[in-house]
Design a protein around this motif. Sequence first.
Motif, PDB file in Angstrom:
ATOM      1  N   PRO A   1      13.759  16.559  -0.895  1.00 31.39           N
ATOM      2  CA  PRO A   1      13.635  17.958  -0.436  1.00 31.39           C
ATOM      3  C   PRO A   1      14.849  18.796  -0.814  1.00 31.39           C
ATOM      4  CG  PRO A   1      14.091  16.492   1.409  1.00 31.39           C
ATOM      5  CD  PRO A   1      13.836  15.602   0.226  1.00 31.39           C
ATOM      6  N   GLU A   2      14.584  19.967  -1.326  1.00 30.15           N
ATOM      7  CA  GLU A   2      15.656  20.848  -1.792  1.00 30.15           C
ATOM      8  C   GLU A   2      16.509  21.354  -0.636  1.00 30.15           C
ATOM      9  OE1 GLU A   2      16.081  24.823  -4.635  1.00 30.15           O
ATOM     10  OE2 GLU A   2      14.228  24.446  -3.527  1.00 30.15           O
ATOM     11  N   SER A   3      15.899  21.647   0.502  1.00 29.55           N
ATOM     12  CA  SER A   3      16.658  22.195   1.633  1.00 29.55           C
ATOM     13  C   SER A   3      17.716  21.206   2.119  1.00 29.55           C
ATOM     14  CB  SER A   3      15.698  22.542   2.782  1.00 29.55           C
ATOM     15  OG  SER A   3      15.003  21.371   3.235  1.00 29.55           O
TER      16      SER A   3
ATOM     17  N   ALA B   1       0.827  -1.203   0.000  1.00 26.69           N
ATOM     18  CA  ALA B   1       0.000   0.000   0.000  1.00 26.69           C
ATOM     19  C   ALA B   1       0.867   1.261   0.000  1.00 26.69           C
ATOM     20  CB  ALA B   1      -0.921  -0.018   1.211  1.00 26.69           C
ATOM     21  N   TYR B   2       2.008   1.194   0.635  1.00 23.99           N
ATOM     22  CA  TYR B   2       2.926   2.343   0.663  1.00 23.99           C
ATOM     23  C   TYR B   2       3.451   2.663  -0.735  1.00 23.99           C
ATOM     24  CZ  TYR B   2       7.481   4.613   1.325  1.00 23.99           C
ATOM     25  OH  TYR B   2       8.573   5.440   1.224  1.00 23.99           O
ATOM     26  N   GLN B   3       3.787   1.660  -1.521  1.00 19.91           N
ATOM     27  CA  GLN B   3       4.262   1.897  -2.875  1.00 19.91           C
ATOM     28  C   GLN B   3       3.155   2.484  -3.756  1.00 19.91           C
ATOM     29  OE1 GLN B   3       7.436   1.596  -4.105  1.00 19.91           O
ATOM     30  NE2 GLN B   3       8.011   1.245  -1.964  1.00 19.91           N
ATOM     31  N   GLN B   4       1.935   2.118  -3.526  1.00 18.40           N
ATOM     32  CA  GLN B   4       0.825   2.705  -4.283  1.00 18.40           C
ATOM     33  C   GLN B   4       0.618   4.176  -3.910  1.00 18.40           C
ATOM     34  OE1 GLN B   4      -0.871   1.357  -6.826  1.00 18.40           O
ATOM     35  NE2 GLN B   4       0.412  -0.482  -6.652  1.00 18.40           N
ATOM     36  N   LEU B   5       0.816   4.497  -2.652  1.00 25.22           N
ATOM     37  CA  LEU B   5       0.688   5.901  -2.234  1.00 25.22           C
ATOM     38  C   LEU B   5       1.731   6.777  -2.922  1.00 25.22           C
ATOM     39  CD1 LEU B   5       0.103   5.579   1.634  1.00 25.22           C
ATOM     40  CD2 LEU B   5      -1.589   6.020  -0.143  1.00 25.22           C
ATOM     41  N   LEU B   6       2.927   6.259  -3.074  1.00 21.84           N
ATOM     42  CA  LEU B   6       3.989   7.045  -3.713  1.00 21.84           C
ATOM     43  C   LEU B   6       3.659   7.327  -5.179  1.00 21.84           C
ATOM     44  CD1 LEU B   6       7.183   5.311  -2.236  1.00 21.84           C
ATOM     45  CD2 LEU B   6       6.047   7.396  -1.460  1.00 21.84           C
TER      46      LEU B   6
ATOM     47  N   ILE C   1      -1.546  11.637   5.183  1.00 25.56           N
ATOM     48  CA  ILE C   1      -0.141  12.077   5.167  1.00 25.56           C
ATOM     49  C   ILE C   1       0.203  12.636   3.797  1.00 25.56           C
ATOM     50  CG2 ILE C   1       2.241  11.323   5.481  1.00 25.56           C
ATOM     51  CD1 ILE C   1       1.169   9.066   7.250  1.00 25.56           C
ATOM     52  N   HIS C   2       0.877  13.778   3.787  1.00 27.29           N
ATOM     53  CA  HIS C   2       1.281  14.440   2.547  1.00 27.29           C
ATOM     54  C   HIS C   2       2.369  13.630   1.850  1.00 27.29           C
ATOM     55  CE1 HIS C   2       2.724  17.611  -0.184  1.00 27.29           C
ATOM     56  NE2 HIS C   2       1.575  18.226   0.044  1.00 27.29           N
ATOM     57  N   HIS C   3       2.393  13.714   0.518  1.00 23.36           N
ATOM     58  CA  HIS C   3       3.340  12.937  -0.282  1.00 23.36           C
ATOM     59  C   HIS C   3       4.792  13.298   0.027  1.00 23.36           C
ATOM     60  CE1 HIS C   3       5.088  10.865  -3.690  1.00 23.36           C
ATOM     61  NE2 HIS C   3       5.640  12.000  -4.109  1.00 23.36           N
ATOM     62  N   HIS C   4       5.074  14.544   0.299  1.00 25.04           N
ATOM     63  CA  HIS C   4       6.458  14.970   0.550  1.00 25.04           C
ATOM     64  C   HIS C   4       7.034  14.385   1.838  1.00 25.04           C
ATOM     65  CE1 HIS C   4       5.944  18.788  -2.153  1.00 25.04           C
ATOM     66  NE2 HIS C   4       6.105  17.671  -2.850  1.00 25.04           N
ATOM     67  N   GLU C   5       6.175  13.987   2.760  1.00 25.44           N
ATOM     68  CA  GLU C   5       6.660  13.437   4.024  1.00 25.44           C
ATOM     69  C   GLU C   5       7.418  12.127   3.825  1.00 25.44           C
ATOM     70  OE1 GLU C   5       6.072  15.105   7.256  1.00 25.44           O
ATOM     71  OE2 GLU C   5       5.959  16.548   5.607  1.00 25.44           O
ATOM     72  N   TRP C   6       7.013  11.346   2.841  1.00 29.70           N
ATOM     73  CA  TRP C   6       7.702  10.092   2.595  1.00 29.70           C
ATOM     74  C   TRP C   6       9.101  10.330   2.014  1.00 29.70           C
ATOM     75  CZ3 TRP C   6       5.065   6.874   5.248  1.00 29.70           C
ATOM     76  CH2 TRP C   6       3.682   6.915   5.283  1.00 29.70           C
ATOM     77  N   SER C   7       9.243  11.374   1.208  1.00 28.60           N
ATOM     78  CA  SER C   7      10.563  11.701   0.658  1.00 28.60           C
ATOM     79  C   SER C   7      11.526  12.125   1.756  1.00 28.60           C
ATOM     80  CB  SER C   7      10.426  12.806  -0.393  1.00 28.60           C
ATOM     81  OG  SER C   7       9.582  12.404  -1.455  1.00 28.60           O
ATOM     82  N   LYS C   8      11.038  12.912   2.691  1.00 26.81           N
ATOM     83  CA  LYS C   8      11.880  13.356   3.804  1.00 26.81           C
ATOM     84  C   LYS C   8      12.288  12.167   4.681  1.00 26.81           C
ATOM     85  CE  LYS C   8       9.655  17.896   3.931  1.00 26.81           C
ATOM     86  NZ  LYS C   8       8.848  18.855   4.730  1.00 26.81           N
ATOM     87  N   MET C   9      11.345  11.264   4.923  1.00 29.27           N
ATOM     88  CA  MET C   9      11.657  10.112   5.754  1.00 29.27           C
ATOM     89  C   MET C   9      12.685   9.211   5.071  1.00 29.27           C
ATOM     90  SD  MET C   9       9.114   7.067   7.091  1.00 29.27           S
ATOM     91  CE  MET C   9       8.323   8.090   8.315  1.00 29.27           C
ATOM     92  N   ALA C  10      12.543   8.985   3.770  1.00 28.41           N
ATOM     93  CA  ALA C  10      13.474   8.113   3.067  1.00 28.41           C
ATOM     94  C   ALA C  10      14.883   8.689   3.081  1.00 28.41           C
ATOM     95  CB  ALA C  10      12.990   7.907   1.629  1.00 28.41           C
ATOM     96  N   LEU C  11      15.029   9.977   2.842  1.00 28.45           N
ATOM     97  CA  LEU C  11      16.360  10.609   2.864  1.00 28.45           C
ATOM     98  C   LEU C  11      16.982  10.496   4.251  1.00 28.45           C
ATOM     99  CD1 LEU C  11      17.496  13.859   1.215  1.00 28.45           C
ATOM    100  CD2 LEU C  11      17.701  13.713   3.682  1.00 28.45           C
ATOM    101  N   PHE C  12      16.199  10.796   5.285  1.00 32.83           N
ATOM    102  CA  PHE C  12      16.699  10.764   6.658  1.00 32.83           C
ATOM    103  C   PHE C  12      17.102   9.354   7.070  1.00 32.83           C
ATOM    104  CE2 PHE C  12      15.850  10.564  11.270  1.00 32.83           C
ATOM    105  CZ  PHE C  12      16.729  11.541  11.703  1.00 32.83           C
ATOM    106  N   ASP C  13      16.254   8.377   6.754  1.00 33.17           N
ATOM    107  CA  ASP C  13      16.546   6.998   7.145  1.00 33.17           C
ATOM    108  C   ASP C  13      17.740   6.427   6.384  1.00 33.17           C
ATOM    109  OD1 ASP C  13      14.439   7.222   8.834  1.00 33.17           O
ATOM    110  OD2 ASP C  13      13.129   5.782   7.823  1.00 33.17           O
ATOM    111  N   PHE C  14      17.947   6.848   5.138  1.00 34.15           N
ATOM    112  CA  PHE C  14      19.082   6.318   4.379  1.00 34.15           C
ATOM    113  C   PHE C  14      20.401   6.827   4.945  1.00 34.15           C
ATOM    114  CE2 PHE C  14      22.188   6.495   0.946  1.00 34.15           C
ATOM    115  CZ  PHE C  14      22.158   5.188   0.485  1.00 34.15           C
ATOM    116  N   LEU C  15      20.481   8.103   5.325  1.00 34.64           N
ATOM    117  CA  LEU C  15      21.729   8.643   5.856  1.00 34.64           C
ATOM    118  C   LEU C  15      22.118   7.970   7.162  1.00 34.64           C
ATOM    119  CD1 LEU C  15      21.303  12.475   5.151  1.00 34.64           C
ATOM    120  CD2 LEU C  15      22.682  10.826   3.873  1.00 34.64           C
TER     121      LEU C  15
END
Length: 536
Positions: A470-472, A351-356, A376-390
């Motif tokens: 996220p650009e920031s 279901a998470y992949q369908q949301l993306l 949940i807003h779509h951009h929140e998943w991008s922020k979580m993925a970047l944070f968790d990968f680092l």
Amino acid sequence: MTFLDQPGQIINWFVCSLCTPRVLRLWSGRRSRTRRNLLLGIACVIYLGFLVSQVGHILPQHRGGHQKVSSRSLQDAGQTPFMGIPLDGTLSPPDLEGPQMGGNGTSEPPNVVYITLRSKRSKPTNIRGSVKPKLRKKHAFPLPYGQRFPVGVTGQEEALSQKKGRTSYSMGLTRAAVVPETPRHQLKKHWDGEGKAVGRGHWRHVGVSGAVNVQPKARESNIRIYSERSPSWLSKDDILSMRLLADSQIGSIREAPSQHGVLLVFERNPSARGAACSQGYCGLIKRPLDMSEVFAFHLDRILGLNKTLPSVSRKSEFIQDGLPCPVILWDSSLAPTNNRTHSSVRLNWGAYQQLLKQKCWQNGKVPKAEWGCTEIHHHEWSKMALFDFLLQVYNRLDRNCCGFKPRKEDSCVQKGLKLKCEDQDSVDLTHIIQRRHDPRHLVFIDNKGFFDRSEDNLDFKILQGIKEFPESAISVLKSQRLREKLLQSLFLDKVYWESQGGRRGIEKLIDVVERRAKILLTYINAHGAKVLPMNE
């Protein structure tokens, strides 16, 4: 100058005239003794007169040598190198036996300049951020409960200024009075392998004191801010929360609801009403092995995500061996979670992949019912993925460790979840948390990272399905200032800085994050991912 004004030449002429043959014939001739003596006396008188006249010419020259030297001469003398001048400040007077002759043959007063050389005193180097300034006099007054303190002013600092003889007032954070001990099973805690709090040992119950005077033996704050302003990526509320978690006295201890750990209730003004945890006076303390929570908090603020809760490192008397542990601010506004997934939203990997793909709520677009979107807003998943990968946090998006080769110490191996990677679409996401009043945005909890994972064993499953970043955060990673900001930010937490071995240990952690950042930037370029502003 005439011939008669040159005494040396007159003397030479007189001596030579006496040596002429005519004079010698007169001297050796047959003359009377009286006449010969007369000539000798005349010659002596004449010679004495010339000596007197010569002395008269020399003395005025000596008197002129003590006259003042013109500024032009001083400039010429200052430009010439002084070789052989001693450095001890002593200088012998010049030799006045021989007069100096000018270009036209006249004697001139000697051009002498007396110079004393002094060694320049070196000033100690003031390294920015490493020299603690003197305490400034601060005037503080009792504030009503609930009102925030100014940045840089705490009860401990006020007590420290009072210790130095300054007049100060209590800020409401006073040391508690110790009351009779309670049974052991109520307070003393230790940690087992799963991170759960188990009652054992001995505790003293700490009550709230009504005194208004600060104790004179108050400690210095463990949050070090030696400049007038804190780092720009930390807000005033962040600084106040960090000081609360690091310096406040513990009033009581209780079990944390629906989470593993111990909840610390800090002391506050006795006149305050309402539950302490609902007003931000509680902190969740975790195991010493979870110290990466502190690093995660500072990295989140530097990247401009602002998704984690304030966290500091703290030593407490009830922790085994007195090891420092992370203490995280308790947020009572978080939405209720499921006991199994610890999430406020039930969501599996499929279901998470369908949301993306649907990009729910992006650009203010209301999703359709058949899309299966959450709040949940779509951009929140991008922020979580970047944070968790680092940080390689896998417990949210890869609970079963299917994207990398885990170690024996990882929870997925201990729980046997590694064997359940065949049907990954049915694996539930965990620790997906929202706030009750703000369901569009996520809050990152349980941010234990792993710095010992090599580059060839990174979990790229975390980035699967992410097409925007996220650009920031990307701008910080590209600016090559991540190391500088992390050092400056982590230096604030004194206990964490020292527990990691100082700057040398901190830089080893930063090295790992910088290498992962380069890999992430390469991944973005290779997959054609977009970098968008996500400050909706």
